[in-house]
Design a protein around this motif. Structure first.
Motif, mmCIF file in Angstrom:
data_model
loop_
_atom_site.group_PDB
_atom_site.id
_atom_site.type_symbol
_atom_site.label_atom_id
_atom_site.label_comp_id
_atom_site.label_asym_id
_atom_site.label_seq_id
_atom_site.Cartn_x
_atom_site.Cartn_y
_atom_site.Cartn_z
ATOM 1 N N MET A 1 0.866 -1.180 0.000
ATOM 2 C CA MET A 1 0.000 0.000 0.000
ATOM 3 C C MET A 1 0.896 1.220 0.000
ATOM 4 N N ALA A 2 0.388 2.280 -0.589
ATOM 5 C CA ALA A 2 1.216 3.459 -0.764
ATOM 6 C C ALA A 2 0.385 4.723 -0.632
ATOM 7 N N TRP A 3 1.088 5.796 -0.381
ATOM 8 C CA TRP A 3 0.521 7.137 -0.459
ATOM 9 C C TRP A 3 1.203 7.865 -1.613
ATOM 10 N N PHE A 4 0.381 8.460 -2.460
ATOM 11 C CA PHE A 4 0.831 9.334 -3.534
ATOM 12 C C PHE A 4 0.301 10.741 -3.251
ATOM 13 N N ARG A 5 0.856 11.697 -3.950
ATOM 14 C CA ARG A 5 0.308 13.047 -3.874
ATOM 15 C C ARG A 5 0.429 13.724 -5.224
ATOM 16 N N GLN A 6 -0.464 14.668 -5.432
ATOM 17 C CA GLN A 6 -0.444 15.441 -6.668
ATOM 18 C C GLN A 6 -0.762 16.887 -6.356
ATOM 19 N N ALA A 7 0.198 17.741 -6.653
ATOM 20 C CA ALA A 7 0.019 19.176 -6.487
ATOM 21 C C ALA A 7 -0.466 19.764 -7.805
ATOM 22 N N PRO A 8 -1.113 20.933 -7.771
ATOM 23 C CA PRO A 8 -1.610 21.560 -8.998
ATOM 24 C C PRO A 8 -0.493 21.750 -10.022
ATOM 25 N N GLY A 9 -0.748 21.306 -11.245
ATOM 26 C CA GLY A 9 0.224 21.485 -12.311
ATOM 27 C C GLY A 9 1.390 20.522 -12.281
ATOM 28 N N GLU B 1 3.082 11.841 -7.612
ATOM 29 C CA GLU B 1 4.348 11.268 -7.175
ATOM 30 C C GLU B 1 4.142 10.346 -5.981
ATOM 31 N N LEU B 2 4.985 9.337 -5.903
ATOM 32 C CA LEU B 2 4.965 8.431 -4.763
ATOM 33 C C LEU B 2 5.554 9.125 -3.548
ATOM 34 N N VAL B 3 4.845 9.067 -2.446
ATOM 35 C CA VAL B 3 5.319 9.638 -1.190
ATOM 36 C C VAL B 3 5.934 8.545 -0.314
ATOM 37 N N ALA B 4 5.214 7.455 -0.137
ATOM 38 C CA ALA B 4 5.703 6.361 0.705
ATOM 39 C C ALA B 4 4.976 5.082 0.340
ATOM 40 N N ASN B 5 5.676 3.966 0.520
ATOM 41 C CA ASN B 5 5.103 2.666 0.230
ATOM 42 C C ASN B 5 5.445 1.719 1.365
ATOM 43 N N ILE B 6 4.536 0.793 1.669
ATOM 44 C CA ILE B 6 4.795 -0.214 2.695
ATOM 45 C C ILE B 6 4.380 -1.570 2.165
ATOM 46 N N ARG B 7 5.260 -2.535 2.308
ATOM 47 C CA ARG B 7 4.927 -3.915 1.967
ATOM 48 C C ARG B 7 4.057 -4.471 3.090
ATOM 49 N N ARG C 1 3.095 -7.397 4.219
ATOM 50 C CA ARG C 1 3.474 -8.504 5.101
ATOM 51 C C ARG C 1 4.772 -8.237 5.848
ATOM 52 N N HIS C 2 5.847 -7.902 5.140
ATOM 53 C CA HIS C 2 7.116 -7.808 5.856
ATOM 54 C C HIS C 2 7.471 -6.381 6.250
ATOM 55 N N LEU C 3 6.561 -5.465 5.966
ATOM 56 C CA LEU C 3 6.661 -4.091 6.462
ATOM 57 C C LEU C 3 7.841 -3.310 5.906
ATOM 58 N N GLY C 4 8.425 -3.735 4.785
ATOM 59 C CA GLY C 4 9.443 -2.914 4.148
ATOM 60 C C GLY C 4 8.865 -1.594 3.698
ATOM 61 N N LYS C 5 9.611 -0.518 3.897
ATOM 62 C CA LYS C 5 9.099 0.817 3.609
ATOM 63 C C LYS C 5 10.041 1.563 2.672
ATOM 64 N N VAL C 6 9.446 2.381 1.842
ATOM 65 C CA VAL C 6 10.194 3.242 0.935
ATOM 66 C C VAL C 6 9.594 4.634 1.014
ATOM 67 N N TYR C 7 10.453 5.639 1.023
ATOM 68 C CA TYR C 7 10.003 7.028 1.095
ATOM 69 C C TYR C 7 10.613 7.848 -0.026
ATOM 70 N N ALA C 8 9.876 8.850 -0.472
ATOM 71 C CA ALA C 8 10.451 9.841 -1.368
ATOM 72 C C ALA C 8 11.509 10.629 -0.601
ATOM 73 N N ASP C 9 12.544 11.041 -1.304
ATOM 74 C CA ASP C 9 13.607 11.810 -0.643
ATOM 75 C C ASP C 9 13.067 13.067 0.033
#
Length: 123
Positions: free
Chosen positions: A34-42, A46-52, A54-62
């Protein structure tokens, strides 16, 4: 059919915090990610954060690393995004998404999307 319902957006001053929630309506829900994305006007979504799921691996935008935290509650079929030290450039519509396969290389690989919740950060 899975429905994702987001909540928790709003208006906050720079430096403040918000917590977004996204709950899946399906009685049995076993996404790969599952992930959170965001979109600003114009701007592109973009991907903000993702979590696996089952094993809870996480990825974040810089741009949010160290300020945002993604987590999930399996029993509640809910994913959260804790946002701290918010900046005006975090202003966007935030979407949660669920992927039922391991390939999440692009946003089009996600199978289900929420309706979006507005986050506005004032300076």
């Amino acid at each position: 059919q899975v429905q994702l319902v987001e909540s928790g957006g709003g208006l906050v001053q720079a430096g403040g915090s918000l917590r977004l929630s996204c709950t899946a309506s399906a009685p049995t829900f076993n996404p790969i990610s599952m992930a959170w994305f965001r979109q600003a006007p114009g701007k592109e979504r973009e991907l903000v954060a993702n979590i696996r799921w089952r094993h809870l691996g996480k990825v974040y935008a810089d741009s949010v690393q160290g300020r945002f935290t993604i987590s999930r509650d399996n029993a509640k079929n809910t994913v959260y995004l804790q946002m701290n030290s918010l900046k005006p450039e975090d202003t966007a519509v935030y979407y949660c998404a669920a992927a039922m396969s391991a390939d999440i290389s692009e946003s089009t690989k996600f199978d289900y999307w929420g309706q979006g919740t507005q986050v506005t950060v004032s300076s």
